[in-house]
Each structure stands twice: as C-alpha cells, then as structure tokens.
Scaffold this motif. Structure first.
Motif, PDB file in Angstrom:
ATOM      1  N   LEU A  99       1.046  -1.278   0.036  1.00 43.14           N
ATOM      2  CA  LEU A  99      -0.089  -0.072   0.125  1.00 43.14           C
ATOM      3  C   LEU A  99       0.582   1.209  -0.030  1.00 43.14           C
ATOM      4  O   LEU A  99       0.603   2.186  -0.818  1.00 43.14           O
ATOM      5  N   LEU A 100       1.839   1.027   0.907  1.00 41.35           N
ATOM      6  CA  LEU A 100       2.869   2.397   0.757  1.00 41.35           C
ATOM      7  C   LEU A 100       3.580   2.500  -0.513  1.00 41.35           C
ATOM      8  O   LEU A 100       3.373   3.705  -1.071  1.00 41.35           O
ATOM      9  N   GLY A 101       3.868   1.581  -1.122  1.00 38.32           N
ATOM     10  CA  GLY A 101       4.432   1.621  -2.718  1.00 38.32           C
ATOM     11  C   GLY A 101       3.368   2.289  -3.632  1.00 38.32           C
ATOM     12  O   GLY A 101       3.770   3.004  -4.144  1.00 38.32           O
ATOM     13  N   LEU A 102       2.174   1.895  -3.655  1.00 39.27           N
ATOM     14  CA  LEU A 102       1.047   2.319  -4.469  1.00 39.27           C
ATOM     15  C   LEU A 102       0.690   3.624  -4.024  1.00 39.27           C
ATOM     16  O   LEU A 102       0.516   4.451  -4.825  1.00 39.27           O
ATOM     17  N   SER A 103       0.881   4.026  -2.639  1.00 31.56           N
ATOM     18  CA  SER A 103       0.356   5.617  -2.375  1.00 31.56           C
ATOM     19  C   SER A 103       1.539   6.622  -2.862  1.00 31.56           C
ATOM     20  O   SER A 103       0.957   7.581  -3.451  1.00 31.56           O
ATOM     21  N   PHE A 104       2.783   5.923  -2.680  1.00 30.95           N
ATOM     22  CA  PHE A 104       3.586   7.261  -3.384  1.00 30.95           C
ATOM     23  C   PHE A 104       3.860   6.926  -4.814  1.00 30.95           C
ATOM     24  O   PHE A 104       4.163   8.228  -5.260  1.00 30.95           O
ATOM     25  N   ALA A 105       3.285   6.058  -5.430  1.00 32.96           N
ATOM     26  CA  ALA A 105       3.492   6.072  -6.795  1.00 32.96           C
ATOM     27  C   ALA A 105       2.123   6.750  -7.542  1.00 32.96           C
ATOM     28  O   ALA A 105       1.905   7.252  -8.719  1.00 32.96           O
ATOM     29  N   SER A 106       0.955   7.111  -6.629  1.00 27.28           N
ATOM     30  CA  SER A 106      -0.258   7.589  -7.217  1.00 27.28           C
ATOM     31  C   SER A 106      -0.070   9.272  -6.937  1.00 27.28           C
ATOM     32  O   SER A 106      -0.614   9.773  -5.924  1.00 27.28           O
ATOM     33  N   THR A 128      -3.246  13.140  -5.769  1.00 24.35           N
ATOM     34  CA  THR A 128      -2.204  12.779  -4.957  1.00 24.35           C
ATOM     35  C   THR A 128      -2.802  11.836  -3.594  1.00 24.35           C
ATOM     36  O   THR A 128      -4.195  11.763  -3.657  1.00 24.35           O
ATOM     37  N   THR A 129      -2.022  11.159  -2.811  1.00 26.90           N
ATOM     38  CA  THR A 129      -2.570   9.998  -2.105  1.00 26.90           C
ATOM     39  C   THR A 129      -2.391  10.557  -0.587  1.00 26.90           C
ATOM     40  O   THR A 129      -1.057  11.053  -0.280  1.00 26.90           O
ATOM     41  N   ASP A 130      -3.279  10.504   0.234  1.00 23.10           N
ATOM     42  CA  ASP A 130      -2.889  10.590   1.824  1.00 23.10           C
ATOM     43  C   ASP A 130      -2.714   9.613   2.197  1.00 23.10           C
ATOM     44  O   ASP A 130      -3.196   8.456   2.504  1.00 23.10           O
ATOM     45  N   VAL A 131      -1.105   9.407   2.605  1.00 21.36           N
ATOM     46  CA  VAL A 131      -0.509   8.168   2.752  1.00 21.36           C
ATOM     47  C   VAL A 131      -1.063   7.581   4.200  1.00 21.36           C
ATOM     48  O   VAL A 131      -1.311   6.362   4.098  1.00 21.36           O
ATOM     49  N   PRO A 132      -1.182   8.590   5.396  1.00 18.86           N
ATOM     50  CA  PRO A 132      -1.465   7.628   6.414  1.00 18.86           C
ATOM     51  C   PRO A 132      -2.940   7.063   6.469  1.00 18.86           C
ATOM     52  O   PRO A 132      -3.268   6.246   7.009  1.00 18.86           O
ATOM     53  N   LEU A 133      -3.985   8.009   5.687  1.00 16.85           N
ATOM     54  CA  LEU A 133      -5.221   7.505   5.714  1.00 16.85           C
ATOM     55  C   LEU A 133      -5.213   6.176   4.970  1.00 16.85           C
ATOM     56  O   LEU A 133      -6.324   5.315   5.092  1.00 16.85           O
ATOM     57  N   THR A 134      -4.813   6.126   3.613  1.00 16.30           N
ATOM     58  CA  THR A 134      -4.587   5.016   2.970  1.00 16.30           C
ATOM     59  C   THR A 134      -3.970   4.028   3.606  1.00 16.30           C
ATOM     60  O   THR A 134      -4.667   2.612   3.639  1.00 16.30           O
ATOM     61  N   ALA A 135      -3.119   3.883   4.398  1.00 15.45           N
ATOM     62  CA  ALA A 135      -2.477   2.893   5.372  1.00 15.45           C
ATOM     63  C   ALA A 135      -3.552   2.567   6.320  1.00 15.45           C
ATOM     64  O   ALA A 135      -3.800   1.098   6.223  1.00 15.45           O
ATOM     65  N   PHE A 136      -4.428   3.300   6.883  1.00 12.76           N
ATOM     66  CA  PHE A 136      -5.059   2.960   7.906  1.00 12.76           C
ATOM     67  C   PHE A 136      -6.456   2.395   7.365  1.00 12.76           C
ATOM     68  O   PHE A 136      -6.641   0.839   7.696  1.00 12.76           O
ATOM     69  N   PHE A 137      -7.003   2.882   6.346  1.00 12.47           N
ATOM     70  CA  PHE A 137      -8.285   2.282   5.836  1.00 12.47           C
ATOM     71  C   PHE A 137      -7.822   1.045   4.961  1.00 12.47           C
ATOM     72  O   PHE A 137      -8.731  -0.006   4.760  1.00 12.47           O
ATOM     73  N   GLY A 138      -6.508   0.921   4.245  1.00 17.00           N
ATOM     74  CA  GLY A 138      -6.336  -0.092   3.706  1.00 17.00           C
ATOM     75  C   GLY A 138      -5.939  -1.598   4.331  1.00 17.00           C
ATOM     76  O   GLY A 138      -6.584  -2.492   4.184  1.00 17.00           O
ATOM     77  N   LEU A 139      -5.535  -1.310   5.699  1.00 19.18           N
ATOM     78  CA  LEU A 139      -5.425  -2.187   6.726  1.00 19.18           C
ATOM     79  C   LEU A 139      -6.768  -2.752   7.389  1.00 19.18           C
ATOM     80  O   LEU A 139      -7.189  -3.848   7.466  1.00 19.18           O
TER      81      LEU A 139
END
Length: 425
Positions: free
Chosen positions: A132-139, A168-179
């Motif tokens: 998810l982190l990799g996808l977030s930084f690429a988006s 762009t991607t909100d990385v912390p929110l993406t990590a939280f909701f993705g998990l």
C-alpha cells in the motif's frame, strides 16, 4: 541458542512466501481489472504517460485509500475538485483473490490455533502495508486544464495562466483504511468458509454466524453475476461496448448492490449536472439529471422505465433462496425464528456496507478572475447517497421474512426427502 526447530523456521519462511504470493496475486488481479476498465473508458489516452499512475490510484481507492484532488492556478484563478468513490469491481476482485489465498493453507490444516492464525494474518498484513505504501507514493499526477475558447482562453493567454489539477494520496489515511479493509476481508473469509478451522474460543460461530454470512455473500455475488449477464446483453445489443465494459470492470457492484437495496424499498438521493454522467443504465441519468436533488427509488425509477419493478421480483426470489441456503448449512434442529433473526442481522449489516461503500461524490469547477464562477461548461457535480437507516430498517424486515421462509422451505424439503427415503432404508 534459538529454541525454534529447523522445521519451525522452515514453516515460518514458507508462511512468508505464501503471504507474499497472496498479496501479489491480489494486487495483480486488482491492477489488471483496473487497467482494463480504465482502458475501456479511454484513460489510456491521458497525457504525460499518466495511465499507470491512474491505475495505481484506482487500486488505492478500491481498498478505501484516500486520493485527494488538488488545483493550482497561480492565484488568478480558482479551481475546485473532489472525488469520493470506490470502484467496487476492483474491490471485489481483490477481496476474492486475497480471501482465497488466505484460506488455502487453512483448508489444508496448516494453521489451527489462534496464535498460528494470527501469525498467518499478520504476515499478510505486513506485506499488504508495504504494498500500500508503494502504491500510495506512486499515485501522484498533475494535468493542465484547457480553458476552452472565448473570453476565458483570452484571459489565460493575457495573464499566462496554466490552471492545473491533479491527484495525490493521503498516505496515513490510505494505510489505515487499507489495513482496515484487509482485516474485513480476512474476517469475512473466515466466517464464510465452512472448511477453515476456527480457534476453540470461536467454534460457536461455526453454527450461528457462518451460515448467515455465507448466504448473504452468496446473495451479493448472485447480484454481480446477474449484472454481468445484463451488461453483456446490453453490450451486444445496444452498442457502446467499450463504455459498458468500463462499467463492468470498474463499478458493476456500484450499480447492482444499490439496486438490491432499491428492490427492498430503500431510497437514495442524487444529482447529476455538467459533464458527469451515469453510463449504465440510462434511466439513472434521466432521473438524476434535474435542477434539484432527485429521489431514487422504485416509484421514481418506474416512472421512466417500468422494467425497474424486476428489482422487486429479484429480491422476492433471491432473498428467500438465501434464507434456504442459510438453513441448509445450519444445524438441523435450529428453529425457524432463529434463522429469521440471523438472516435479518446479516442482511442489515450487508445493507449498511452497501450504503457506506456505494456513496458517490464528484465535483469539478474552474473560475478565472471570477468569470466562470466555478460553474457553467467548466464545472459539474455528481453525487449519490442513501437514506441509510431507512435502508437498514427495511433490510431487517426483509431478512426476518426471508430467513423464516427459507427455513420453512428447507425443513419441508427435508421432511419430504425423509418420507421418500424412509421405506428404502
């Protein structure tokens, strides 16, 4: 000296490899479906080689990630953009693939105790978080917005304006909701699978929760299958196959699952204006493209197309069938009223999920020196939201009726089978 035996260390390494295969399979499947859907929608023609980043952003939103839109117009223009939608075809694909990978070792008895089960899930979660982190930084992507022709274009040339929008991607929110999404998929997979062993403390769920969870998941998948068949018929008979396949590959559950709730009698509010639209079915666009907020239910849809009443027929047929399926997987002596309660709770939770993930909201606007006023041809909005608690309440009532009818049918068929098989014994 380590207390772990060579076989334990080998098993742990093998578990990491299986977890990696599960995560990669899920991401590849989601990326493939997203890429094909976006390609059918015409996104492959986006400038600046943006297509791969749009695909990764689509996968991020499919698991609940937060993709933010932004605008930049050098202080002389205002831009406004917002998008909230989950491409549920991509979501469903990832959920099915990851759930299958998660359950595979469980069905072969490789994991049994609570500790082993938690360790297996944790391996998947760690690798999923890294992905998810990799996808977030690429988006991340920026596009230049054309001002069109006329006065706005002249002003843009005069002041050297080049309005831009991007995402762009909100990385912390993406990590939280993705998990959180992954946890939901793994828990639901355990509840649906009758073959996966449960820890001793959770064995009571095998008889009380698993049959209802299985029946409701089967119901949701049945609606998706029906939607695929209808979509293929539409693509073959009414033209615009690329547009139809884009909907099938990106947002089919976004259509058929709210349709399930509308068949129950639920109401959704929405509006479409500007360049946005709902490509399938056309009746949705007709009902929602009005000056004010529109109401979407069986009555308003039937005013435009009487075939909408088939949604009610589908619910009348499929919900008792789901109740029967639940009863068939439950202990034989379970009373019908308990089946009804289990079905009501499961259907209410499924409806709550549909109402939460089925919301759609999109808005875009551009104004140069106050001209355009974030409206007109350079703006538009689309939103669709449910009457949440009304839909959940109707699901409870339908679930009670469907669970009771399904259980009664299952019991009658069982008695009929026993009557005919008895003399042969």
């Amino acid at each position: 000296m380590s207390s772990r035996t060579p076989s334990a260390r080998a098993g742990a390494r093998h578990g990491w490899l299986q977890a990696l295969a599960t995560v990669l399979a899920g991401l590849v499947a989601m990326g493939l479906v997203a890429a094909l859907g976006l390609w059918a929608a015409g996104a492959a023609d986006l400038p600046d080689n943006a297509f791969p980043r749009v695909v990764t952003a689509t996968v991020v939103t499919a698991v609940g990630g937060a993709v933010e839109l932004f605008g930049n117009a050098d202080g002389l223009a205002d831009t406004e953009a917002a998008l909230t939608v989950m491409p549920l075809s991509v979501t469903l694909t990832g959920a099915l693939v990851i759930a299958a990978g998660f359950l595979r070792p469980l069905r072969h008895g490789a994991v049994g105790s609570a500790g082993e089960l938690a360790g297996w899930a944790a391996r998947i979660a760690v690798l999923w978080l890294l992905a998810l982190l990799g996808l977030s930084f690429a988006s991340h992507q920026t596009f230049e917005v054309p001002l069109g022709e006329g006065l706005l274009d002249d002003l843009g040339d005069l002041f050297g304006l080049s309005p831009e929008v991007g995402f762009t991607t909100d990385v912390p929110l993406t990590a939280f909701f993705g998990l959180l999404w992954l946890a939901g998929v793994l828990v639901l997979a355990l509840l649906v699978s009758r073959g996966a062993p449960l820890p001793a403390r959770l064995l009571r769920l095998h008889a009380s929760v698993r049959p209802a969870a299985y029946a409701v998941v089967a119901l949701l998948l049945a609606y998706v299958v029906i939607g695929v068949v209808v979509g293929l018929v539409v693509a073959g008979t009414r033209g615009h196959p690329a547009q139809t396949f884009a909907v099938l590959l990106l947002g089919l559950p976004n259509l058929v699952w709210p349709a399930l709730t509308i068949g129950l009698g639920a109401t959704w509010d929405g509006r479409v204006e500007g360049p946005f639209g709902l490509p399938m079915p056309q009746v949705l666009d007709e009902v929602l493209r009005t000056p004010d907020v529109s109401t979407l239910n069986l009555g308003t849809l039937a005013e435009h197309d009487g075939r909408v009443w088939w949604l009610l027929v589908a619910d009348v047929v499929l919900l008792p069938a789901a109740g029967w399926l639940m009863a068939r997987r439950s202990p034989a002596r379970t009373p019908a009223w308990r089946h009804a309660v289990h079905m009501a709770v499961a259907l209410a939770l499924a409806t709550l999920m549909i109402c939460l993930v089925g919301r759609v909201s999109a808005r875009y606007g551009l104004s140069v020196l106050g001209i355009g006023d974030l409206g007109g041809d350079l703006s538009g909005q689309l939103f669709l939201r449910p009457h949440l608690w009304g839909a959940v309440g109707l699901a409870v009532l339908w679930g009670l009726a469907a669970g009771f009818l399904g259980a009664s049918l299952a019991q009658r068929l069982a008695r009929h089978s026993d009557t005919h098989e008895g003399p042969a014994r």
